[in-house]
Design a protein around this motif. Structure first.
Motif, PDB file in Angstrom:
ATOM      1  N   VAL A 360       0.858  -1.173   0.000  1.00 43.81           N
ATOM      2  CA  VAL A 360       0.000   0.000   0.000  1.00 43.81           C
ATOM      3  C   VAL A 360       0.902   1.233   0.000  1.00 43.81           C
ATOM      4  CG1 VAL A 360      -1.685   1.349   1.306  1.00 43.81           C
ATOM      5  CG2 VAL A 360      -1.889  -1.147   1.209  1.00 43.81           C
ATOM      6  N   SER A 361       0.670   2.141  -0.933  1.00 41.56           N
ATOM      7  CA  SER A 361       1.386   3.419  -0.968  1.00 41.56           C
ATOM      8  C   SER A 361       0.470   4.496  -0.401  1.00 41.56           C
ATOM      9  CB  SER A 361       1.790   3.786  -2.397  1.00 41.56           C
ATOM     10  OG  SER A 361       2.710   2.864  -2.924  1.00 41.56           O
ATOM     11  N   VAL A 362       0.990   5.270   0.534  1.00 40.18           N
ATOM     12  CA  VAL A 362       0.215   6.347   1.151  1.00 40.18           C
ATOM     13  C   VAL A 362       0.863   7.680   0.783  1.00 40.18           C
ATOM     14  CG1 VAL A 362      -0.736   7.304   3.270  1.00 40.18           C
ATOM     15  CG2 VAL A 362      -0.344   4.834   3.081  1.00 40.18           C
ATOM     16  N   VAL A 363       0.099   8.560   0.141  1.00 37.80           N
ATOM     17  CA  VAL A 363       0.601   9.869  -0.259  1.00 37.80           C
ATOM     18  C   VAL A 363       0.120  10.900   0.754  1.00 37.80           C
ATOM     19  CG1 VAL A 363       0.628  11.630  -2.065  1.00 37.80           C
ATOM     20  CG2 VAL A 363       0.569   9.201  -2.684  1.00 37.80           C
ATOM     21  N   VAL A 364       1.078  11.516   1.455  1.00 37.62           N
ATOM     22  CA  VAL A 364       0.773  12.527   2.472  1.00 37.62           C
ATOM     23  C   VAL A 364       1.293  13.870   1.970  1.00 37.62           C
ATOM     24  CG1 VAL A 364       1.068  13.244   4.866  1.00 37.62           C
ATOM     25  CG2 VAL A 364       0.992  10.804   4.297  1.00 37.62           C
ATOM     26  N   SER A 365       0.394  14.762   1.656  1.00 33.14           N
ATOM     27  CA  SER A 365       0.781  16.101   1.194  1.00 33.14           C
ATOM     28  C   SER A 365       0.907  17.014   2.406  1.00 33.14           C
ATOM     29  CB  SER A 365      -0.276  16.664   0.244  1.00 33.14           C
ATOM     30  OG  SER A 365      -0.510  15.765  -0.821  1.00 33.14           O
ATOM     31  N   THR A 366       1.979  17.796   2.473  1.00 30.71           N
ATOM     32  CA  THR A 366       2.170  18.638   3.651  1.00 30.71           C
ATOM     33  C   THR A 366       2.730  19.998   3.281  1.00 30.71           C
ATOM     34  OG1 THR A 366       3.157  18.740   5.865  1.00 30.71           O
ATOM     35  CG2 THR A 366       4.515  17.794   4.118  1.00 30.71           C
ATOM     36  N   ARG A 367       2.344  20.969   4.094  1.00 27.75           N
ATOM     37  CA  ARG A 367       2.884  22.317   3.968  1.00 27.75           C
ATOM     38  C   ARG A 367       2.660  23.069   5.272  1.00 27.75           C
ATOM     39  NH1 ARG A 367       0.615  27.335   0.274  1.00 27.75           N
ATOM     40  NH2 ARG A 367       2.159  28.866   0.948  1.00 27.75           N
TER      41      ARG A 367
END
Length: 659
Positions: A360-367
């Protein structure tokens, strides 16, 4: 007027290059035209406009009237390039394939006369394309006409249309449009290509991107390629583009494409860039002269005008965190129908289809949330899932924090990357999708928290119900003064429900997708102004092409005690909501759904102090659906001047919020 057809039994296959002028479409056209079985024709739209009228030179060097190739095409298609043929073609083009006709081309309801003209125009071009293929002995035409309106006019059963959107940095396009460039294909002694001001160029660049994005409504195979990426890695991006439009490269197709150079044969391309006449081995060099010659003021003008579709992003090439392919990228991504092919080393489905393993690939966008993202990552690392989890942290408009990798484990590896696309959530998620290796792909915002069994429960549901493309879950809302569970309302969410309601259980932090979801529905839409509601827009497209399921129990905690990036950006919200109404006709078709969006627009207008506009928009919403709650909230806010934050708190007391 009658035309002589070529007797083709199947619709001609056409790869249509769309994009703004000076974006590198000629380079891609020539490269694709040198693929075995392909023939490039330049900007075919210009035949009635100026090529035939001015007897301009073909890419082979001959005048149009004397080129054996085009003489044969005209004979096969229309019995020759007579004045009547050209006049008729030009009249139809003006009547259906201009920018002013885009609304009619998109509308499911058209006047009978316009519908008849559009059908005749498609038939005429189908005949022309078939004649080109027959003359060249090819299977696919590459047409670099660029106009989005022309592509929309050609959408229909008569033509097997595929679209490749060619994008270049708005500043590069603006600088290029300032140059004096001769048109060697013209027959006059000196004729220059069109020049435009920085502001006009940037405005047209933005409009072109918006209009090209509308092609998604026709559900045709679509791909995007950045000029900068094409020059840096021609073999990889040409191969990708062909695969994404349904023409995966065959052995020998790309032998002429190498790192740093391409070998081009002669062509019969019409109009366009002078490089149309180049033959032999061509060195690929990135043209970024604008960096040295475009003034700071002009850069700012171009970036500001192009802001809804590209944000100014100008890191120094020497900056350590800037990768070779990510530096100076400002373009949007419109890849609705773009396929997400397995990345190098990607995991294949497990042999035991009844199990719940598989990467499972989890994409976490952060800023701008360094502490919160750490809490988020800890809950992902702590999942009880039996298989490996790859966690991709995508920093958007900020330096990479490589220290985050230390929070991972052997089978919960954390990778830290920069957003390589348009700044914002959509671009960040797409940057993660490009490198994700998992059989399943999940997204999570940088301020939300996962329950320990989230991944296990969702993968299990996807294994048990193979027709599901996406799975969400119930959520737990963390308000400043209380916690509220929000279990899912149903096991499946159809498009009709999504049109009426935002559906909280399909929040971006709950979504788990099969890898091939993106091949069927496309990636996240970076042309969505300011990426507002990118997850909602995405699931609307998914619901058109497949099934969406939900684990009813809450599996994620959604913080409502943290400032949202969008809360104080009501102008952004208005643009994005109006865009949604444009590209998703099902929203306008639904009285309740249309009223909901209008109510949200009205509230945003009122929050900006535009009370009269808010009341007008709210009135329209209530006419559409008298029970529209967002419209009543907007009326109350506009009438009383209640602070937007207080109105938001009042909405949350009902558990509704403003989405």
């Amino acid at each position: 007027m009658s035309v002589e057809g070529v007797g083709a039994t199947a619709p001609p296959s056409v790869v249509y290059l769309a994009g703004a002028s000076r974006s590198g479409s000629t380079l891609l056209e020539r490269v694709l035209g040198s693929v075995p079985g392909f023939v490039n024709v330049g900007e075919l739209i210009d035949i009635p406009r100026r090529v035939a009228r001015g007897d301009e030179r073909c890419g082979c060097g001959e005048h149009f009237s004397e080129c054996p190739f085009w003489v044969s095409v005209g004979e096969r298609a229309f019995g020759g390039w007579s004045t009547d043929v050209l006049d008729h073609m030009g009249a139809l083009q003006a009547g259906v394939a201009r920018q002013r006709h885009i609304a009619q081309l998109l509308s499911p309801i058209r006047a009978a006369g316009f519908r008849a003209r559009a059908a005749e125009y498609r038939g005429l071009y189908a005949t022309l394309y078939s004649a080109v293929l027959a003359t060249a002995g090819a299977s696919h035409v590459v047409d670099a006409s660029k106009w989005p309106a022309q592509a929309l006019a050609l959408c229909g059963s008569e033509i097997n249309l595929r679209v490749v959107h060619v994008v270049r940095d708005v500043r590069g396009v603006a600088y290029s449009m300032q140059k004096d460039v001769e048109r060697p294909q013209a027959t006059h002694e000196v004729e220059k290509m069109e020049r435009r001001s920085i502001a006009i160029t940037a405005a047209r660049w933005s409009v072109n991107h918006a209009e090209t994005g509308l092609l998604r409504t026709r559900r045709i195979p679509t791909a995007l390629v950045h000029y900068e990426d094409l020059v840096r890695d021609a073999p990889g991006h040409v191969s990708r583009v062909l695969a994404e439009v349904g023409l995966p490269p065959q052995p020998g197709w790309l032998d002429h494409v190498r790192d740093g150079e391409v070998s081009l044969g002669s062509s019969h391309g019409l109009s366009g860039n002078p490089s149309r006449f180049v033959e032999g081995t061509v060195q690929l060099r990135l043209d970024e002269a604008w960096r040295n010659h475009l003034s700071r003021r002009d850069r700012l003008i171009a970036s500001t005008i192009g802001l809804p579709f590209g944000s100014r992003r100008d890191p120094s090439p020497s900056t350590p965190s800037a990768t070779p392919n990510s530096a100076q990228r400002t373009e949007p991504l419109i890849t609705v129908n773009s396929r997400l092919e397995p990345a190098a080393g990607a995991e294949s489905p497990t042999a035991d289809s009844g199990g719940i393993t598989g990467m499972v690939s989890v994409v976490v966008s952060t800023r701008g949330r360094p502490e919160l993202v750490r809490e988020t990552l800890d809950t992902i690392v702590a999942q009880d899932y039996a298989g490996p989890i790859e966690i991709l942290v995508i920093h958007d408009q900020e330096p990479e924090d490589q220290s985050l990798t230390a929070r991972g484990t052997v089978d919960r590896e954390i990778k830290v990357l920069s957003n390589r696309h348009l700044p914002g959530l959509a671009g960040s998620r797409n940057s993660g999708l490009e490198v994700a290796k998992g059989e399943f792909i999940a997204t999570c915002d940088d301020d939300d928290l996962w329950h320990t069994d989230k991944v296990t429960r969702q993968v299990q549901l996807l294994r048990e119900q193979p027709d599901l493309l996406v799975v969400g879950s119930g959520i737990r809302l963390l308000f400043p003064d209380r916690v509220r569970d929000w279990p899912a309302r149903a096991a499946r969410i159809p498009l009709s429900t999504l049109v009426h309601n935002r559906v909280k259980e399909l929040h971006s932090s709950t979504l788990m997708m099969r890898r091939d979801t993106f091949a069927k529905a496309g990636r996240y839409d970076e042309t969505l102004p300011h990426a507002y509601g990118e997850d909602y827009e995405f699931v609307l497209r998914v619901a058109r092409v497949g099934q969406i399921g939900v684990v009813k129990e809450p599996l994620a905690d959604i913080r409502k005690n943290v400032q949202s990036w969008f809360l104080a950006r009501q102008d952004n919200n208005i643009q994005a909501l109006e865009y949604l109404l444009t590209i998703h006709p099902e929203l306008r078709a639904s009285r309740r759904g249309h009223a909901r969006i209008l109510g949200q627009i009205a509230f945003a207008q009122s929050s900006l102090g535009r009370r009269r506009a808010a009341l007008r928009t709210a009135s329209k919403a209530l006419v559409r659906y008298p029970l529209a709650p967002h419209a009543y909230l907007a009326v109350a806010q506009a009438a009383t001047g209640l602070e937007p934050v207080i109105a938001l708190k009042a909405a949350r007391l009902t558990g509704r919020g403003l989405s």
